[in-house]
Write a protein that holds these residues in place. Sequence first.
Motif, short mmCIF file in Angstrom:
data_model
loop_
_atom_site.label_atom_id
_atom_site.label_comp_id
_atom_site.label_asym_id
_atom_site.label_seq_id
_atom_site.Cartn_x
_atom_site.Cartn_y
_atom_site.Cartn_z
N TRP A 32 0.91 -1.17 0.00
CA TRP A 32 -0.01 0.05 -0.01
C TRP A 32 1.03 1.38 0.07
O TRP A 32 0.46 2.22 -0.36
N ARG A 33 1.89 1.28 0.50
CA ARG A 33 3.06 2.12 0.61
C ARG A 33 3.97 2.54 -0.83
O ARG A 33 4.73 3.52 -0.88
N TYR A 34 3.90 1.61 -1.50
CA TYR A 34 4.71 1.36 -2.94
C TYR A 34 4.25 2.31 -4.24
O TYR A 34 3.15 2.49 -4.39
N ALA A 35 5.02 3.11 -4.59
CA ALA A 35 5.00 3.70 -6.03
C ALA A 35 3.54 4.54 -6.00
O ALA A 35 3.37 5.32 -5.08
N ASP A 36 2.74 4.29 -6.76
CA ASP A 36 1.53 4.86 -7.15
C ASP A 36 0.19 4.17 -6.39
O ASP A 36 -0.71 4.40 -6.88
N SER A 37 0.79 3.33 -5.45
CA SER A 37 -0.42 2.66 -4.77
C SER A 37 -1.47 3.65 -4.06
O SER A 37 -0.61 4.67 -3.49
N ARG A 38 -2.54 3.58 -3.82
CA ARG A 38 -3.25 4.35 -3.09
C ARG A 38 -3.99 3.48 -1.79
O ARG A 38 -4.54 2.59 -2.00
N PRO A 39 -3.63 4.26 -0.74
CA PRO A 39 -4.03 3.55 0.58
C PRO A 39 -5.27 3.14 0.58
O PRO A 39 -5.66 2.18 1.25
N ASP A 40 -6.27 4.06 -0.10
CA ASP A 40 -7.78 3.49 0.14
C ASP A 40 -8.22 2.51 -0.90
O ASP A 40 -9.35 2.17 -1.09
N PHE A 42 -8.08 -0.58 -0.94
CA PHE A 42 -9.00 -1.84 -0.36
C PHE A 42 -10.24 -1.50 -0.35
O PHE A 42 -10.98 -2.71 -0.25
N PRO A 79 -3.83 -2.63 5.17
CA PRO A 79 -4.90 -2.68 4.98
C PRO A 79 -5.63 -4.16 5.52
O PRO A 79 -4.62 -5.09 5.77
#
Lengths: 443, 443
Positions: A32-40, A42, A79
């Motif tokens: 969830w913290r990587y590159a263009d991942s979005r925390p939401d 999930f 998540p």
Amino acid sequence: MSHSHTPDAAQPRRSLHLNVNMLSSGFLPSAWRYADSRPDAFIDIDHYLQIARTAERGKLDALFLADQVSIADRIDLRPINALEPTVLLAALSTATTHIGLIGTASTTYSDPYNLARRFASLDHISHGRVAWNIVTSSDAAASHNFGLNGPLAHTTRYERAAEFVDVVKALWHSWEADALVGDKATGRFADPAKIHAIDHKGTFLDVRGPLNVPRTPQGRPLLVQAGGSGDGRALAARHADAVFSASQSLEEAIAYAHDLRQRAQTFGRDPGSIVVLPGLTTIIGGTVEEAERRKRDLLDLLDIDYAISRLSGVLGIDPSRLHPDRELPDDIPLPQDGGHTFFHATLAQARAHRYTFRQLVYALAGGTGHRVVTGTPEQIADDIEHWFKAGAADGFNLMPDVLPSGLTAFVDGVVPLLQQRGLFRQDYAETTLRERFGLPVPG
Amino acid sequence: MSHSHTPDAAQPRRSLHLNVNMLSSGFLPSAWRYADSRPDAFIDIDHYLQIARTAERGKLDALFLADQVSIADRIDLRPINALEPTVLLAALSTATTHIGLIGTASTTYSDPYNLARRFASLDHISHGRVAWNIVTSSDAAASHNFGLNGPLAHTTRYERAAEFVDVVKALWHSWEADALVGDKATGRFADPAKIHAIDHKGTFLDVRGPLNVPRTPQGRPLLVQAGGSGDGRALAARHADAVFSASQSLEEAIAYAHDLRQRAQTFGRDPGSIVVLPGLTTIIGGTVEEAERRKRDLLDLLDIDYAISRLSGVLGIDPSRLHPDRELPDDIPLPQDGGHTFFHATLAQARAHRYTFRQLVYALAGGTGHRVVTGTPEQIADDIEHWFKAGAADGFNLMPDVLPSGLTAFVDGVVPLLQQRGLFRQDYAETTLRERFGLPVPG
């Protein structure tokens, strides 16, 4: 088409099966913290739609959703499984046309009538693409959400699960195939003589039936099982159309498949009628160096507290006994039950290499619980081909490091290689997941 | 925007609300036999997709699905509620963008954790378009599917329902609005201090929580209630954001809305914060004659055995006491509870006109249980305007005679008239169903 297995032989199957496990942002705990991942991601339907469409573009067999009915993990650090699987898969069903939809639901904290109905509904809605992954719930947090003071004992959970599955199957079969008449001329809508009460009175459940859903496109939804314990294997051998295993080595995978098919025979089943799909975490790069850098970047983002929490749970020891820069304690007790594949693999790696905890975490890629292969598309394809041809797997339950990018890399890089080698379909040929898995329609 | 109600006054609201109830092939019991109806429409996702897209083209507020957890009706003579509502609405959610999704689920035979989770998941997936229609299950057949020998007593059902709704709301509020941190830089995913156990220990339910789903786009899904009994009204007055009533006359509808808003005030609620939507069955034709012919054709297809079964149940008498060509028996006992609107309407019509049973069935259009208006689009629009301006309704829960054709006739014929009269929206303005209904976001 049908599978013809000789358990130990290197006999190629007609087609390889590949599912993708849609765990939020991916299987590396720091995904969830990587590159263009979005925390939401999930809880974002667009995230899951993108995964589903990518998987369908890659002609994969099915989407898979794990589940639990509590917040049992370190919610401060990663998540959770939030969206309920049957609801999420239903939302994906009308945005896809061929890919299978496999959802997890607990036999411990569900009513069989409601569960049977949701999966039967989903099988109608998806025109026969659905499977139920049967699990039991062992975590204490879940028990507190359903009126209990703690989890049921392992044996009790599996006894209930066995009865529960019998009830669900009976409900799915409570309508004969021709019970729905639909004769507009005579006004005869259905034939009640072909819709049967199941009259189940058991140890855990009393259910009269019939289900208020007609027989589904697949006859009934498929059944999947993922437990490795003795009780889990017995349940799988009796009921499962497909098994998600967690084998860490080729030898273990071959032995597992052999054991499972032998057990199935004791229930009078064709040993080839179970599709065995080990989990496989992939970390893919254009070059070996890119793949290793991706892994390193992901592990650099991993909170060591999370790894301690995760692996102390796996090993059944107090978290305070794990130190980042020391080896594992010497006195970790062996579990009594036979299903702890990941426990043994973890301990074996740590001992063999005399890893510090931090080195161990790197070797385990954060502790996904499944085998991790890091490399180029060619290397991933070689690994898959090797396992497949060795009879260790009918295919894999893919667990990409990061979603959707890890899946996109697989679909664009690995799938074409598998197709070139004649191992994987060029396009979907079948309508239902049952047909795709080569399984017979139940009578 | 907010509603400002003076219960008895003819004060126009800013906008009329219109839902469509998606009962299989439509509300006339013979709808499945009519014209181009397909008998399997009730389990066909394409049928529901067509309804949903037509309703969204007509800018309707929401889709509604009733439900029951048994085969309690005459399955030999007409379709049942088969597909589970949360699963079906999820499937429709990704094929629509604005229309609300209202699903029924029983407090009698569900677990609050699972139910809260499915609706919360659906609220995330649909970006805030979901409502739960709260019901209790009184039929014996349902009780047998959930380990009981008969239905719970009316009072017990409503006591359980009240506790159940409290638990579900508490679970929906167990995450504070800013509990999800998602800070990729620090690795802080969520703040456990803002995710709260609910620690409910009650008469019927023990649930610790928290829910494993973050706060939803609407704060929480909306709550809908449809019961007319005293207990049902009390539940609605305390919790409901919208009420589906079954008023048969203008006076009764005004009295019902007045009673409900007064009760809401006793719970400290704004009496204008409940949207009251009576059921309305429409039979639409291009001319009066066409509408009457459509009604006659549908009733000619109605099995009189079904009507006897249906109305003997409503009146609480033995079916053998109803003869097609005689009047109703004189000695039908009055029900003890105040909620039997349809009972009273049925009896009153039969007595006033000295109808034979067959004539009564015609007058009731087969016994949909709701008010029936037959006529041209102009006549339907006049009726809706009259009720709306008289303060008898904030809108309607539409129950078309046949689906989708009865809905198509409404959308193409009635909606443009309501728009021309400034009563109904030209397009969707709001994102969530909560905003569309003019309701405040919960704290």
